[in-house]
Scaffold this motif. Structure first.
Motif, PDB file in Angstrom:
ATOM      1  N   LEU A 208       5.614 -25.092  91.227  1.00  0.00           N
ATOM      2  CA  LEU A 208       6.043 -24.911  89.842  1.00  0.00           C
ATOM      3  C   LEU A 208       5.742 -23.498  89.375  1.00  0.00           C
ATOM      4  CD1 LEU A 208       5.052 -28.178  87.971  1.00  0.00           C
ATOM      5  CD2 LEU A 208       7.311 -27.341  88.570  1.00  0.00           C
TER       6      LEU A 208
ATOM      7  N   PRO B 219      15.321 -41.484  76.493  1.00  0.00           N
ATOM      8  CA  PRO B 219      13.900 -41.796  76.739  1.00  0.00           C
ATOM      9  C   PRO B 219      13.544 -41.760  78.219  1.00  0.00           C
ATOM     10  CG  PRO B 219      14.826 -43.334  75.178  1.00  0.00           C
ATOM     11  CD  PRO B 219      15.968 -42.553  75.713  1.00  0.00           C
TER      12      PRO B 219
ATOM     13  N   TRP C 261      13.115 -38.123  79.152  1.00  0.00           N
ATOM     14  CA  TRP C 261      11.849 -37.544  78.699  1.00  0.00           C
ATOM     15  C   TRP C 261      10.705 -38.048  79.560  1.00  0.00           C
ATOM     16  CZ3 TRP C 261      13.484 -39.350  73.205  1.00  0.00           C
ATOM     17  CH2 TRP C 261      14.466 -38.477  72.722  1.00  0.00           C
ATOM     18  N   MET C 262      10.797 -39.316  79.947  1.00  0.00           N
ATOM     19  CA  MET C 262       9.698 -39.903  80.697  1.00  0.00           C
ATOM     20  C   MET C 262       9.575 -39.312  82.097  1.00  0.00           C
ATOM     21  SD  MET C 262       8.716 -43.696  80.531  1.00  0.00           S
ATOM     22  CE  MET C 262       9.234 -44.881  79.576  1.00  0.00           C
TER      23      MET C 262
ATOM     24  N   PHE D  15       7.122 -39.251  75.036  1.00  0.00           N
ATOM     25  CA  PHE D  15       7.639 -40.002  76.180  1.00  0.00           C
ATOM     26  C   PHE D  15       7.193 -39.357  77.491  1.00  0.00           C
ATOM     27  CE2 PHE D  15      10.685 -42.220  73.414  1.00  0.00           C
ATOM     28  CZ  PHE D  15      10.634 -43.474  73.986  1.00  0.00           C
TER      29      PHE D  15
ATOM     30  N   HIS E 260      10.054 -32.645  88.004  1.00  0.00           N
ATOM     31  CA  HIS E 260       9.837 -31.214  88.238  1.00  0.00           C
ATOM     32  C   HIS E 260       8.609 -30.977  89.106  1.00  0.00           C
ATOM     33  CE1 HIS E 260      12.978 -29.153  86.107  1.00  0.00           C
ATOM     34  NE2 HIS E 260      12.965 -30.166  85.261  1.00  0.00           N
ATOM     35  N   PHE E 261       7.591 -31.796  88.887  1.00  0.00           N
ATOM     36  CA  PHE E 261       6.389 -31.653  89.709  1.00  0.00           C
ATOM     37  C   PHE E 261       6.688 -32.013  91.166  1.00  0.00           C
ATOM     38  CE2 PHE E 261       2.735 -33.841  91.605  1.00  0.00           C
ATOM     39  CZ  PHE E 261       1.900 -32.759  91.725  1.00  0.00           C
TER      40      PHE E 261
ATOM     41  N   PRO F 139       9.122 -34.484  83.564  1.00  0.00           N
ATOM     42  CA  PRO F 139       7.977 -33.723  84.104  1.00  0.00           C
ATOM     43  C   PRO F 139       7.591 -34.153  85.512  1.00  0.00           C
ATOM     44  CG  PRO F 139       7.357 -34.926  82.099  1.00  0.00           C
ATOM     45  CD  PRO F 139       8.784 -35.215  82.334  1.00  0.00           C
ATOM     46  N   LEU F 140       7.689 -35.460  85.776  1.00  0.00           N
ATOM     47  CA  LEU F 140       7.356 -35.953  87.117  1.00  0.00           C
ATOM     48  C   LEU F 140       8.307 -35.389  88.156  1.00  0.00           C
ATOM     49  CD1 LEU F 140       6.569 -39.695  86.422  1.00  0.00           C
ATOM     50  CD2 LEU F 140       4.979 -37.895  87.053  1.00  0.00           C
TER      51      LEU F 140
END
Lengths: 259, 257
Positions: free
Chosen positions: B232, A88, A91-92, B10, A98-99, A95-96
């Motif tokens: 990105l 978890p 997943w959380m 999530f 990678h940004f 994305p942050l």
């Protein structure tokens, strides 16, 4: 055969010497304000860095570099373990991460300046945060590529969770962690210079940029020379450390290749 | 079905959480006006996106990064083939390349600004300097890694040296060059921004510097967000291009079941 080896060795060692000699003689009586004689540059190098500004600027820069890098290394490995082992969490923050990784590390420096000011604290924070991501991402990749057989064996031997993390996962992920650390070190070096060039008055980067802005060309060249040598030496030292820590891995790879 | 939904749920939670934390911290005024709220930043970003100066800065950044990348790729591959093909050239350049490799372009930024001024040429020079060496070194590795049997086969088919270089050595070095380009493309963007931020070259780096110097923190955050998205996109685009160009290579072949 031996002649070829000797010839290659002579070429390899001779070219840099020739280049330096060419620089020395071609610039000897240079009146070009941009390209002062190498002799002048070396004299200024000695006057500036050995040891007039050594403590106030060189040690300051290096201290920031190593402190920031050390924080990034520890935090990167720990965060990497947490994200890799707790789905978890992964997943959380995936994305942050990678940004944030997409942002050029140097572009974060103005934000830290506006938040913390121009002091040492800002520089160490910038270095640590920018250098965090390569290590963290490499750690996650390293843990994910640990073979399932290895983890099964660890489970069959009923190793505790702590033993599995410290004695199985950590060594197995070590080669990738070290590749990440090497990238982190390069990023840390870049951000160290950038954080000094943006409106600070202390540090090697600041002195080099100030020299350029006040047209003290020889001083600027001396700064560039010092930064180049530091970049080179830091990388070499890290490679030596890596070879020492990963000697078991390099050895096992060599055995596998020979077999 | 449920399993595949959970990760994205999530992820959404993570992004939303980060935005909420940001908003709360800004509302609590922890850093004074240096930390504008998320809503302010996105509103400012929307206004920025409507201005012509933003798009010309974006165009300058992309133009410099891509032109420099093209120059570095062309020069790097030619130099790499040359260095990799002749042993004496390889030994002659080894020490110099090994010394320059860990030296980032930011080190010579003061010199570039001094000689070229705060111009697009300065930015171009720095980006080429930063991207050239990795491409050269990877190309050399690729040339060295060419299968000697393939080389000998080509020779026994009567191919000349030039034809072998173009038809055997270059294709087999392609995956190495592809890796170098994948690393170099985001780096080109980064160096372009650095050249603008520290050297005054045109583009988004300069916009960020101006926003910071003017204390326009909402624009500063907005521009940094734009850079993150741009980074990105650059990473994604190079990955796609690499896959396209190298679709024939075994590491990219798709297995048809």
């Amino acid at each position: 055969m031996r002649n070829v080896a000797v010839r290659n060795w002579v070429i390899g060692a001779g070219t840099p010497v020739l280049l330096l000699a060419a620089w020395w003689f071609l610039s000897a009586n240079s009146a070009d304000p941009f390209f002062p004689p190498l002799e002048t540059i070396l004299i200024r190098f000695q006057e500036l860095w050995l040891f007039d500004h050594f403590q106030s600027d060189v040690l300051l820069s290096l201290g920031n570099l190593f402190l920031g890098f050390a924080i990034a290394a520890v935090a990167g490995v720990v965060l990497g373990f947490v994200t890799a082992l707790v789905p978890p969490a992964r997943w959380m923050i995936d994305p942050l991460i990678h940004f944030l990784r997409g942002i050029p590390p140097v572009a974060l420096v103005p934000i830290f300046i506006s938040l913390i000011g121009f002091g040492t604290q800002m520089r160490v924070t910038s270095i640590a945060l920018a250098a965090l991501f390569p290590t963290m991402i490499a750690t996650v990749d390293g843990i994910r590529s640990v073979s399932n057989d290895l983890m099964d064996v660890a489970r069959v031997y009923r190793l505790s969770r702590k033993e599995r993390v410290l004695n199985v996962l950590l060594p197995a992920a070590m080669p990738q962690i070290f590749s990440g650390l090497q990238v982190s070190l390069q990023v840390a070096f870049i951000v160290m210079i950038a954080s000094e060039m943006l409106g600070s008055s202390q540090g090697i980067g600041a002195m080099t940029l100030l020299a350029q802005q006040s047209f003290m060309t020889a001083d600027m060249w001396a700064g560039i020379l010092l930064l180049g040598v530091i970049g080179f030496l830091v990388n070499i030292l890290f490679s030596l450390l890596k070879r020492k820590v990963l000697s078991w891995y390099i050895g096992s790879r060599r055995m596998a290749r020979a077999a | 079905m449920k399993e595949s939904i959970r990760p994205s749920a999530f992820s959404a939670l993570g992004i939303a959480g980060a935005l909420v934390i940001w908003q709360v911290l800004a509302a609590a005024n922890v850093a004074g006006n240096a930390l504008p709220s998320a809503t302010t930043v996105f509103a400012t970003l929307a206004t920025i996106l409507g201005t012509g100066t933003f798009w010309s800065a974006l165009g300058a950044t992309l133009g410099i990064a891509m032109l420099a990348l093209a120059i570095a790729a062309l020069a790097g591959v030619v130099l790499g083939l040359l260095i990799g093909s002749f042993e004496s050239v390889r030994y002659a350049t080894l020490a110099v390349l090994e010394f320059l490799k860990p030296v980032p372009p930011i080190v010579i930024l003061p010199l570039a600004v001094l000689v070229l001024g705060p111009t697009a040429e300065m930015a171009l020079f720095l980006v080429v300097f930063g991207c050239l060496l990795p491409i050269v070194m990877q190309t050399v590795d690729g040339v060295q890694g060419t299968d000697p049997v393939a080389r000998d086969t080509a020779r026994s088919y009567g191919m000349g040296e030039g034809e072998i270089l173009a038809r055997v050595v270059l294709p087999s070095a392609m995956p190495y060059i592809g890796t170098a380009m994948r690393v170099a493309a985001p780096a080109a963007l980064v160096v372009t921004v650095v050249a603008g931020l520290l050297g005054g070259g045109p583009g988004l780096g300069q916009s960020i510097y101006q926003a910071q110097a003017a204390g326009d923190y909402a624009s500063l955050y907005g521009l940094v967000i734009v850079l993150g998205v741009l980074g990105l996109l650059f990473q994604g685009a190079t990955r796609l291009a690499e896959r396209r160009v190298l679709h024939w290579h075994e590491s990219y072949r798709e297995v048809v079941p």
